[in-house]
Design an enzyme around this catalytic site. Sequence first.
Site, PDB file in Angstrom:
ATOM      1  N   GLY A  87      33.878  24.576  47.353  1.00  0.00           N
ATOM      2  CA  GLY A  87      34.561  25.872  47.322  1.00  0.00           C
ATOM      3  C   GLY A  87      36.035  25.778  47.656  1.00  0.00           C
ATOM      4  N   GLY A  88      36.862  26.411  46.842  1.00  0.00           N
ATOM      5  CA  GLY A  88      38.268  26.561  47.159  1.00  0.00           C
ATOM      6  C   GLY A  88      39.179  25.359  46.936  1.00  0.00           C
ATOM      7  N   VAL A  89      38.638  24.237  46.446  1.00  0.00           N
ATOM      8  CA  VAL A  89      39.482  23.045  46.289  1.00  0.00           C
ATOM      9  C   VAL A  89      40.485  23.157  45.134  1.00  0.00           C
ATOM     10  CG1 VAL A  89      37.939  21.353  47.362  1.00  0.00           C
ATOM     11  CG2 VAL A  89      37.683  21.886  44.924  1.00  0.00           C
ATOM     12  N   LYS A 119      39.150  24.157  41.592  1.00  0.00           N
ATOM     13  CA  LYS A 119      38.443  23.958  40.310  1.00  0.00           C
ATOM     14  C   LYS A 119      38.980  24.883  39.218  1.00  0.00           C
ATOM     15  CE  LYS A 119      34.538  25.061  42.199  1.00  0.00           C
ATOM     16  NZ  LYS A 119      34.883  25.076  43.618  1.00  0.00           N
ATOM     17  N   THR A 120      39.097  26.179  39.565  1.00  0.00           N
ATOM     18  CA  THR A 120      39.548  27.160  38.571  1.00  0.00           C
ATOM     19  C   THR A 120      40.975  26.839  38.121  1.00  0.00           C
ATOM     20  OG1 THR A 120      38.110  28.809  39.575  1.00  0.00           O
ATOM     21  CG2 THR A 120      39.841  29.632  38.130  1.00  0.00           C
ATOM     22  N   ASP A 166      33.386  32.330  38.374  1.00  0.00           N
ATOM     23  CA  ASP A 166      33.629  32.805  39.714  1.00  0.00           C
ATOM     24  C   ASP A 166      34.273  34.180  39.689  1.00  0.00           C
ATOM     25  OD1 ASP A 166      34.254  33.140  42.296  1.00  0.00           O
ATOM     26  OD2 ASP A 166      35.875  31.691  42.331  1.00  0.00           O
TER      27      ASP A 166
HETATM   28  N1  LIG Z   1      48.139  22.997  44.121  1.00  0.00           N
HETATM   29  C1  LIG Z   1      48.041  24.213  44.620  1.00  0.00           C
HETATM   30  N2  LIG Z   1      49.068  24.783  45.298  1.00  0.00           N
HETATM   31  C2  LIG Z   1      48.979  26.022  45.807  1.00  0.00           C
HETATM   32  N3  LIG Z   1      47.898  26.806  45.698  1.00  0.00           N
HETATM   33  C3  LIG Z   1      46.848  26.313  45.021  1.00  0.00           C
HETATM   34  C4  LIG Z   1      46.842  24.995  44.445  1.00  0.00           C
HETATM   35  N4  LIG Z   1      45.655  24.798  43.839  1.00  0.00           N
HETATM   36  C5  LIG Z   1      44.943  25.921  44.019  1.00  0.00           C
HETATM   37  N5  LIG Z   1      45.650  26.823  44.733  1.00  0.00           N
HETATM   38  C6  LIG Z   1      45.227  28.159  45.168  1.00  0.00           C
HETATM   39  O1  LIG Z   1      44.100  28.001  46.018  1.00  0.00           O
HETATM   40  C7  LIG Z   1      43.149  29.036  45.793  1.00  0.00           C
HETATM   41  C8  LIG Z   1      41.817  28.407  45.386  1.00  0.00           C
HETATM   42  O2  LIG Z   1      41.985  27.737  44.168  1.00  0.00           O
HETATM   43  P1  LIG Z   1      40.883  27.865  43.021  1.00  0.00           P
HETATM   44  O3  LIG Z   1      40.463  29.270  42.880  1.00  0.00           O
HETATM   45  O4  LIG Z   1      41.403  27.150  41.837  1.00  0.00           O
HETATM   46  O5  LIG Z   1      39.722  27.030  43.710  1.00  0.00           O
HETATM   47  P2  LIG Z   1      38.192  26.955  43.274  1.00  0.00           P
HETATM   48  O6  LIG Z   1      37.741  25.574  43.599  1.00  0.00           O
HETATM   49  O7  LIG Z   1      38.027  27.438  41.904  1.00  0.00           O
HETATM   50  O8  LIG Z   1      37.566  27.987  44.302  1.00  0.00           O
HETATM   51  P3  LIG Z   1      36.070  28.589  44.255  1.00  0.00           P
HETATM   52  O9  LIG Z   1      35.193  27.521  44.815  1.00  0.00           O
HETATM   53  O10 LIG Z   1      36.180  29.781  45.162  1.00  0.00           O
HETATM   54  O11 LIG Z   1      35.780  28.928  42.840  1.00  0.00           O
HETATM   55  C9  LIG Z   1      43.747  29.920  44.720  1.00  0.00           C
HETATM   56  O12 LIG Z   1      44.390  30.980  45.342  1.00  0.00           O
HETATM   57  C10 LIG Z   1      44.776  29.018  44.028  1.00  0.00           C
HETATM   58  O13 LIG Z   1      45.861  29.713  43.452  1.00  0.00           O
HETATM   59 MG   LIG Z   2      36.852  28.996  41.151  1.00  0.00          MG
END
Ligand SMILES: Nc1ncnc2c1ncn2[C@@H]1O[C@H](COP(=O)(O)OP(=O)(O)OP(=O)(O)O)[C@@H](O)[C@H]1O
Ligand SMILES: [Mg+2]
Length: 324
Positions: free
Chosen positions: A11-13, A15-16, A39
Amino acid sequence: MEPFVFFGGKGGVGKTTVSCAYALRSARDGNRTLVVSTDPAHSVTDVFDQPFDDSPQSVEGIDGLDAMQIDPEDEVTRHLDEIRQDLSEQVSASMVNEINRQLEMAHGTPGAYESALFDRFVDVMRNAEAYDRVVFDTSPTGSTLRLLGLPDLLEGWIDRLMHKRRTSIDLFEKAAVGSNEPRRVMEGDPVLARLQERKEFFEFAGAALHDDAAFFLVMNPDELSLNETRRAIDGLREQDLAVRGLVANKLTPSPDSDENGRGARYLRERVETETARLETIRSEFEPPLVAEIGWRSSEVKGDLLDDVAAELDIETAVEPPTHV
Ligand SMILES: Nc1ncnc2c1ncn2[C@@H]1O[C@H](COP(=O)(O)OP(=O)(O)OP(=O)(O)O)[C@@H](O)[C@H]1O
Ligand SMILES: [Mg+2]
């Protein structure tokens, strides 16, 4: 690179973010690309600042890029409705209430979301003729991947059921009941037909995931993320699926060497810790690090997405699929 590309990770790393960045690059390189997100909290809708739903729509201002957003909650409901429909055709009216009760409970069980989403992913893969590439934000988990072993299991099961069915029809015929009727019962048997259909569904899924898909894992340079990534690599390997590469995201930026304030010292220490972790990844993890993305000071969208896309060392040219 295979036509189907999955980005997984905890979560939150990111991916999106990484899925959208890669999809953007794939489209800019001339591939008709679809990015599929699951998501509802932070999704393609936020990254592209445009509402999406569960049918593909083009992303404004980017040629050749479509996006869709699958709502897991809706998928579970739809999935269970299908089962309800299937079953209620087979059983007596008095059983229908009981089945409904069981299905209500199934809605909340662990795995219901994953398995409904997995079905939907496979559906998207089966109907991807309009695209050169489909990027999935979230890769299947260990428990959904275990479903890929299902065709073998179903094969044996269907065979045994067929055999039983045949035997009883034989008996039926020997008892001299109308000779055409029984054969029709066997051929048109809805339960067997459904099992057969599921078997073919998982066979397709297994073939597409093994031959036409590439898996990437997104991680952050922290202990938790490293451990999770290790487990995910093993989980995929158990299914004979290799992780193609690792994306390290949210790396702390280095301060300039002449900066020595408290903030700069803090950043320097963090960079040191993270450098050590990246070293561990390089030496202990089998898949290569294919991107090291710095932590931006704000959400990654708009022009920032192009910046991040440029940092991905992941090929975009498409190999033709073998199963679609
Ligand atoms: N390199 C980066 N620099 C700054 N902010 C970032 C970076 N990568 C991602 N983020 C921010 O971190 C947050 C989480 O990123 P993201 O939604 O892509 O993660 P995720 O793995 O899809 O999360 P989830 O598990 O909740 O689906 C978002 O607000 C995104 O804009
Ligand atoms: Mg996501």
